[in-house]
Design an enzyme around this catalytic site. Structure first.
Site, PDB file in Angstrom:
ATOM      1  CB  THR A   1       0.326 -10.034  -3.676  1.00  0.00           C
ATOM      2  OG1 THR A   1       0.432  -8.663  -3.294  1.00  0.00           O
ATOM      3  CG2 THR A   1       1.495 -10.779  -3.054  1.00  0.00           C
TER       4      THR A   1
ATOM      5  CG  ASP B   1       0.922  -5.159  -1.869  1.00  0.00           C
ATOM      6  OD1 ASP B   1       0.888  -4.380  -2.845  1.00  0.00           O
ATOM      7  OD2 ASP B   1       0.108  -5.117  -0.931  1.00  0.00           O
TER       8      ASP B   1
ATOM      9  NE  ARG C   1       5.277  22.783  -9.323  1.00  0.00           N
ATOM     10  CZ  ARG C   1       4.339  22.824 -10.249  1.00  0.00           C
ATOM     11  NH1 ARG C   1       4.147  21.801 -11.058  1.00  0.00           N
ATOM     12  NH2 ARG C   1       3.588  23.895 -10.377  1.00  0.00           N
TER      13      ARG C   1
ATOM     14  CD  GLN D   1       1.183   1.511  -7.872  1.00  0.00           C
ATOM     15  OE1 GLN D   1       2.159   1.244  -7.207  1.00  0.00           O
ATOM     16  NE2 GLN D   1       0.120   2.090  -7.350  1.00  0.00           N
TER      17      GLN D   1
HETATM   18  O1  F6P Z   1      -3.129  -6.373  -2.052  1.00  0.00           O
HETATM   19  C1  F6P Z   1      -2.811  -5.741  -3.234  1.00  0.00           C
HETATM   20  C2  F6P Z   1      -3.289  -4.307  -3.220  1.00  0.00           C
HETATM   21  O2  F6P Z   1      -3.087  -3.770  -4.504  1.00  0.00           O
HETATM   22  C3  F6P Z   1      -2.633  -3.417  -2.156  1.00  0.00           C
HETATM   23  O3  F6P Z   1      -1.383  -2.929  -2.545  1.00  0.00           O
HETATM   24  C4  F6P Z   1      -3.667  -2.332  -1.990  1.00  0.00           C
HETATM   25  O4  F6P Z   1      -3.598  -1.736  -0.724  1.00  0.00           O
HETATM   26  C5  F6P Z   1      -4.952  -3.077  -2.158  1.00  0.00           C
HETATM   27  O5  F6P Z   1      -4.670  -4.220  -2.928  1.00  0.00           O
HETATM   28  C6  F6P Z   1      -6.044  -2.279  -2.818  1.00  0.00           C
HETATM   29  O6  F6P Z   1      -7.192  -3.038  -2.819  1.00  0.00           O
HETATM   30  P1  F6P Z   1      -8.515  -2.692  -3.616  1.00  0.00           P
HETATM   31  O7  F6P Z   1      -8.270  -2.970  -5.058  1.00  0.00           O
HETATM   32  O8  F6P Z   1      -9.529  -3.635  -3.046  1.00  0.00           O
HETATM   33  O9  F6P Z   1      -8.829  -1.266  -3.369  1.00  0.00           O
END
Ligand code: F6P
Length: 346
Positions: A124, A126, A161, A278
């Site tokens: 992940t 995250d 800004r 990202q």
């Molecule tokens: O779980 C990883 C993630 O990139 C999170 O950071 C984010 O909220 C989510 O997936 C976004 O998911 P999707 O690609 O389904 O919009």
């Protein structure tokens, strides 16, 4: 021995490094690999294909996943668990390696409890899975976000800004903290702590007093305004739809914050939402190496019969831990780390 491989949940850079490593190490053991398409969905729909050495050639540096992914939750289907188990037998899979985050590995954990032979690999951007110091994908996301902050810095300074950069991080502020510290952010706002307007304004004023006419604020998508400032404060979402694991699509806190800051301070403020940039593109060397190590190790775990376990990074070592340990609580940012970032908030 035939090993099935699937990638589930949001994609992230480094997935192909893991797939390649699993296939290469399996072949070294004289085993075969079967690619399962689009996460758990592929096992429900019999969407599979053989993975040989040539099918994983040239993929190490590629983002995404050659297997495809989805947020399909088999437990949302009637007899979903039974179907996954029976279909795996029909396909001829002896053991499965599931590469995913809390949701994909949560499914793997439930299946393992029925005796299904599955091992996990933590993924992940995250970085919020417990039991492992890092998940692959995180380092790439942090570097992309840091690069964006560097770029935004120069335009912020020229225009005097405040600039708000929104990064991913549903429940945990790891990307915000790492990219923010690396990018020299003046304030980092994370889901673990409510956003207090007095703190935001204070930082901007302090900077103003020492002649700094711009501010860089990094905010994680899951951060929320404090209830003391806004009684009806809630997560800012893109729509109200939930995915199969009950998650809502976040996004937009930076826009809201920019509006409030401009209104309260009179400082011209802009928001940038980095979003899926990202998650895309080529993995960093760190993620390629971590993914390769996880993949090689996962095959050794299958060989040792360590089902129901997940490969994890502790310090510099790869170890295995029960998947249960990884999915039972989320790994969030603790105060000692926030305190490091706080030193630079002025
Ligand atoms: O779980 C990883 C993630 O990139 C999170 O950071 C984010 O909220 C989510 O997936 C976004 O998911 P999707 O690609 O389904 O919009």
């Amino acid at each position: 021995m035939k090993i099935g491989i699937l990638t589930g949940g949001g994609d992230c850079p480094g997935l192909n490094a893991v797939i390649r490593a699993i296939v290469r190490n399996s072949i070294a053991h004289g085993w075969e690999c079967i690619g399962i398409e689009n996460g758990w969905k592929g096992l429900l729909d019999f969407d599979t294909f053989p993975l040989d050495i040539n099918s994983v050639s040239g993929i190490l540096q590629k983002g995404g996943t050659i297997l495809g992914t989805s947020r399909t939750n088999p437990y949302k289907f009637d007899n979903g668990e039974k179907q996954v188990i029976e279909n795996s037998k029909k396909i001829g899979i002896d053991a499965l390696i599931a590469i995913g985050g809390e949701d994909t590995l949560g499914v793997a954990n439930k299946l393992a409890k029925t005796g299904f032979k599955v091992v996990g690999v933590p993924k992940t951007i995250d970085n919020d899975l417990s039991g492992t110091d890092y998940t692959f994908g995180f380092d790439t996301a942090v570097n992309i976000a840091m690069d964006a902050i560097d770029r935004i810095h120069t335009t912020a300074e020229s225009h005097h800004r405040a600039m708000i950069i929104e990064v991913m991080g549903r429940h945990a502020g790891w990307i915000a903290m790492h990219a923010g510290i690396a990018g020299g952010a003046d304030l980092i706002l994370i889901p673990e702590k409510e956003i207090r307007l007095d703190e935001v304004i204070n930082v901007m004023n302090t900077r103003g007093k020492r002649g700094r006419t711009f501010s860089i604020i990094v905010v994680a998508e899951g951060a929320q305004l404090s209830k003391a400032d806004f009684e009806d404060s809630k997560l800012i979402t893109q729509d109200e739809k939930l995915d199969a694991f009950g998650h809502i699509r976040l996004g937009g806190i930076a826009n809201l914050l920019a509006h409030i800051i401009e209104e309260k301070t009179g400082v011209e403020t802009r928001a940038t939402i980095l979003g899926h940039i990202q998650r895309g593109g080529s993995p960093t060397a760190f993620d390629r190496v971590l993914g390769s190590r996880f993949g090689v190790y996962a095959v050794e775990m299958v060989m040792a019969g360590k089902f129901g376990n997940m490969a994890a990074l502790r310090g510099t070592e790869i170890i295995d831990i029960p998947i249960e340990e990884a999915v039972s609580t989320l790994k969030t940012v603790k105060d000692d780390f926030s305190d490091v970032a706080r030193v630079f908030f002025r």
